[in-house]
Design an enzyme around this catalytic site. Sequence first.
Site, PDB file in Angstrom:
ATOM      1  N   LYS A   1      -7.008   3.282   2.818  1.00  0.00           N
ATOM      2  CA  LYS A   1      -8.180   3.667   3.619  1.00  0.00           C
ATOM      3  C   LYS A   1      -9.466   3.306   2.892  1.00  0.00           C
ATOM      4  O   LYS A   1     -10.421   2.824   3.482  1.00  0.00           O
ATOM      5  CB  LYS A   1      -8.095   5.172   3.889  1.00  0.00           C
ATOM      6  CG  LYS A   1      -8.757   5.642   5.115  1.00  0.00           C
ATOM      7  CD  LYS A   1      -7.880   5.783   6.345  1.00  0.00           C
ATOM      8  CE  LYS A   1      -7.118   4.556   6.722  1.00  0.00           C
ATOM      9  NZ  LYS A   1      -6.042   4.792   7.618  1.00  0.00           N
TER      10      LYS A   1
ATOM     11  N   GLU B   1     -10.023  -0.520   2.882  1.00  0.00           N
ATOM     12  CA  GLU B   1     -10.274  -1.014   4.226  1.00  0.00           C
ATOM     13  C   GLU B   1     -11.727  -0.863   4.669  1.00  0.00           C
ATOM     14  O   GLU B   1     -12.299  -1.770   5.256  1.00  0.00           O
ATOM     15  CB  GLU B   1      -9.371  -0.160   5.114  1.00  0.00           C
ATOM     16  CG  GLU B   1      -9.068  -0.639   6.434  1.00  0.00           C
ATOM     17  CD  GLU B   1      -8.061   0.270   7.150  1.00  0.00           C
ATOM     18  OE1 GLU B   1      -7.714   1.373   6.668  1.00  0.00           O
ATOM     19  OE2 GLU B   1      -7.653  -0.115   8.230  1.00  0.00           O
TER      20      GLU B   1
ATOM     21  N   HIS C   1       3.607   2.479 -18.148  1.00  0.00           N
ATOM     22  CA  HIS C   1       4.408   1.264 -18.316  1.00  0.00           C
ATOM     23  C   HIS C   1       3.567   0.003 -18.091  1.00  0.00           C
ATOM     24  O   HIS C   1       4.117  -1.071 -17.928  1.00  0.00           O
ATOM     25  CB  HIS C   1       5.610   1.293 -17.368  1.00  0.00           C
ATOM     26  CG  HIS C   1       6.547   2.433 -17.671  1.00  0.00           C
ATOM     27  ND1 HIS C   1       7.338   2.460 -18.796  1.00  0.00           N
ATOM     28  CD2 HIS C   1       6.778   3.591 -17.025  1.00  0.00           C
ATOM     29  CE1 HIS C   1       8.036   3.592 -18.816  1.00  0.00           C
ATOM     30  NE2 HIS C   1       7.706   4.291 -17.741  1.00  0.00           N
TER      31      HIS C   1
ATOM     32  N   GLU D   1      -1.657   5.515   1.053  1.00  0.00           N
ATOM     33  CA  GLU D   1      -2.512   5.607   2.233  1.00  0.00           C
ATOM     34  C   GLU D   1      -3.976   5.845   1.820  1.00  0.00           C
ATOM     35  O   GLU D   1      -4.892   5.278   2.418  1.00  0.00           O
ATOM     36  CB  GLU D   1      -1.998   6.719   3.155  1.00  0.00           C
ATOM     37  CG  GLU D   1      -2.894   7.109   4.301  1.00  0.00           C
ATOM     38  CD  GLU D   1      -3.363   5.936   5.181  1.00  0.00           C
ATOM     39  OE1 GLU D   1      -2.803   4.836   5.107  1.00  0.00           O
ATOM     40  OE2 GLU D   1      -4.339   6.150   5.916  1.00  0.00           O
TER      41      GLU D   1
ATOM     42  N   TRP E   1     -10.964 -12.401  16.902  1.00  0.00           N
ATOM     43  CA  TRP E   1     -10.647 -12.198  15.481  1.00  0.00           C
ATOM     44  C   TRP E   1     -10.049 -13.529  15.050  1.00  0.00           C
ATOM     45  O   TRP E   1      -8.982 -13.914  15.519  1.00  0.00           O
ATOM     46  CB  TRP E   1      -9.650 -11.046  15.310  1.00  0.00           C
ATOM     47  CG  TRP E   1      -9.333 -10.779  13.883  1.00  0.00           C
ATOM     48  CD1 TRP E   1     -10.059  -9.996  13.021  1.00  0.00           C
ATOM     49  CD2 TRP E   1      -8.201 -11.256  13.135  1.00  0.00           C
ATOM     50  NE1 TRP E   1      -9.457  -9.993  11.789  1.00  0.00           N
ATOM     51  CE2 TRP E   1      -8.323 -10.753  11.826  1.00  0.00           C
ATOM     52  CE3 TRP E   1      -7.121 -12.075  13.433  1.00  0.00           C
ATOM     53  CZ2 TRP E   1      -7.398 -11.027  10.829  1.00  0.00           C
ATOM     54  CZ3 TRP E   1      -6.198 -12.355  12.448  1.00  0.00           C
ATOM     55  CH2 TRP E   1      -6.336 -11.820  11.158  1.00  0.00           C
TER      56      TRP E   1
HETATM   57  C1  F6R Z   1      -5.004   1.231   8.566  1.00  0.00           C
HETATM   58  C2  F6R Z   1      -4.499   0.692   9.782  1.00  0.00           C
HETATM   59  C3  F6R Z   1      -3.430  -0.351   9.747  1.00  0.00           C
HETATM   60  C4  F6R Z   1      -2.370  -0.010  10.814  1.00  0.00           C
HETATM   61  C5  F6R Z   1      -1.353  -1.146  10.938  1.00  0.00           C
HETATM   62  C6  F6R Z   1      -0.285  -0.847  11.965  1.00  0.00           C
HETATM   63  O1  F6R Z   1      -5.987   2.191   8.775  1.00  0.00           O
HETATM   64  O2  F6R Z   1      -4.934   1.059  10.822  1.00  0.00           O
HETATM   65  O3  F6R Z   1      -2.853  -0.502   8.497  1.00  0.00           O
HETATM   66  O4  F6R Z   1      -1.757   1.181  10.461  1.00  0.00           O
HETATM   67  O5  F6R Z   1      -1.996  -2.346  11.281  1.00  0.00           O
HETATM   68  O6  F6R Z   1      -0.849  -0.661  13.230  1.00  0.00           O
HETATM   69  P1  F6R Z   1      -0.047   0.056  14.387  1.00  0.00           P
HETATM   70  O7  F6R Z   1       0.125   1.482  13.985  1.00  0.00           O
HETATM   71  O8  F6R Z   1      -0.894  -0.109  15.602  1.00  0.00           O
HETATM   72  O9  F6R Z   1       1.273  -0.641  14.488  1.00  0.00           O
END
Ligand code: F6R
Length: 607
Positions: free
Chosen positions: A485, A488, A504, A481, A73
């Site tokens: 989602k 993303e 506002h 959230e 990545w």
């Molecule tokens: C969204 C997602 C990310 C994780 C974030 C924290 O679907 O997966 O926003 O929630 O990167 O990751 P963890 O929970 O592994 O610390």
Amino acid sequence: MCGIVGYVGAQQAAPLLLEGLARLEHRGYDSAGAAVVGPSGLRVAKLAGRVRDLSEGLPKRFAGKIGIGHTRWATHGPANDVNAHPHTDASGDVAVVHNGIVDNAAVLRQRLADDGVELVSDTDTEVFAHLVARSTADTLEGKVVDALGAVEGTYGLAVVHADFPDRIVVARNGSPLIVGVGEKEMYVASDLAAIVRHTTTVAHLEDGELATVTAGGFTTFRQDLSRSATTATTLDVDPSAYEHVEGDTPRMYVEMLEQPAAVERALRGRLDERFGTAHLGGLNLDARELRAIRRVKLLGCGSAYYVGQMGAALVEELARVPADAEAASEFRYRNPIIEPDTLYVAVSQSGETIDTLLAVEEIRRKGGRVIGLVNVVGSAIARACDGGIYLHAGPEIAVASTKALTNMYVACALLALQLGRVRDLSIADGKRLVTALDELPATIDRVLKLEDDIAEIARELARHDSMFFVGRVRGYPVAREGAQKLKEISYRHAEAYQTSELKHGPLALISLDVPSIAIVPDDELTDRNVAALHEIAARRGPLVVVTHEGVDLAGLDAQRIDVPRLERELDPILLTIPLQLLAFHAAQALGLDVDKPRNLAKSVTVE
Ligand code: F6R
């Protein structure tokens, strides 16, 4: 972010590396590569693209029983063939794979260039290969230690060298690294998923630790080359839970449907019907210590932060302790005041998110008490905390988190319940909640059955480039959230807003082209919520309302998703699940790869 795998033993390394890389692809899919040491020395293959592209020809071409591989990545430099790992020195004798960031890469690159070294990539990692090659130490361990001495930053690292063809040297500082123990063969990996089919006996390296890994075993040591005492333990995991064949149903879909079973696992043995409370042995806090808590602060990143917000509301409601949530990525930079009677709660699926881990370390450095709500057993955050609640969601592979988030909420509910019951929460209310939690898996199942209707709505929403997710008070983190989602995995712009705040400012954006997805639970705010939605409708904004059966929308022209009700404390999670389905089906309608969204990867181990 980024995945590492390595093998040394009696088998050909290349096929095992490729298999491990395929299982790590959720950790990064910008490029893939492998290095094998064999009879003809060290050979490297790497390219921008997927592991399946790398597979073509690699096992046949590269004979050798020791090797390392990487999925990337990108942090430094674009995703192209040259920047793919492994990186080598000029002679091609040293190969390095690396997760993390070398903070002083620019200085080191300049220093190497001044010495006449030709750097071929844009990466920070390449410096490691040159530094290892230039060390005058006579062991590979000594060479790696010399290289690390020059480097500032974070790393999970694996190195092979043509002159030391029996070993892999690995090192960890801030990025996960495990050593897997097999029968006369050994593995290294950044993530158990890569090697779980071969072994579940692993050693987790500590920060600042290195290991020499040969076919016969491993030894760990520190940067001064003194031996350390890290040993391997056998993890209680089911390797079959990691299986997922590429090309099948998306992993995210499988994980969404697993939610009832995942919640059952999270609840198993933790509910006390008789006294209306929860038993959380791993907290390492007795009733007196729980009673002494004056504040609760939850910390997480991304979706884990939003669930933290939902959980904070729950703690306040049930335990009547002031509680809030904060983005872990910001926390340590504002020199936070750490209070001795605050319970800090780190929330993380992977247990490796660097921002959350560093927040935990900051709290502990200042003498605070922190527990972890973590899914991955033995992960860095789990180990860094004073205690915690494992989520038991099972392995979550899809980049977009679903079942782990649901179990984070369940863990928050259990914590709030136990905290509440040592304070003022009545036994009647405790029992009411225990019963509701018991019924949660079946109720989630009912929510999942709304899929066909939600899919139809999602297909329609996917036609819009931009939309709002609105909610208030308990509904607001749900909206956040939901927007997260959708963004993303569908790449549609979605903004979460408090319903009450629309007028506002953002109401100016509402039009026929900009739909709103509104979270409207059946509670004391329903009327106020509905009134605000009429203001959207009056501006011709299309509306989807995620609400409870029986809620009167007062003639609102809206598509509705009616979610079954349990107890109000569990509303947020039951209202979140339709939004997972919504995002999933929007992405599917757009023909996107939901399991590998662009620019993202699972488990953010770099700052
Ligand atoms: C969204 C997602 C990310 C994780 C974030 C924290 O679907 O997966 O926003 O929630 O990167 O990751 P963890 O929970 O592994 O610390």
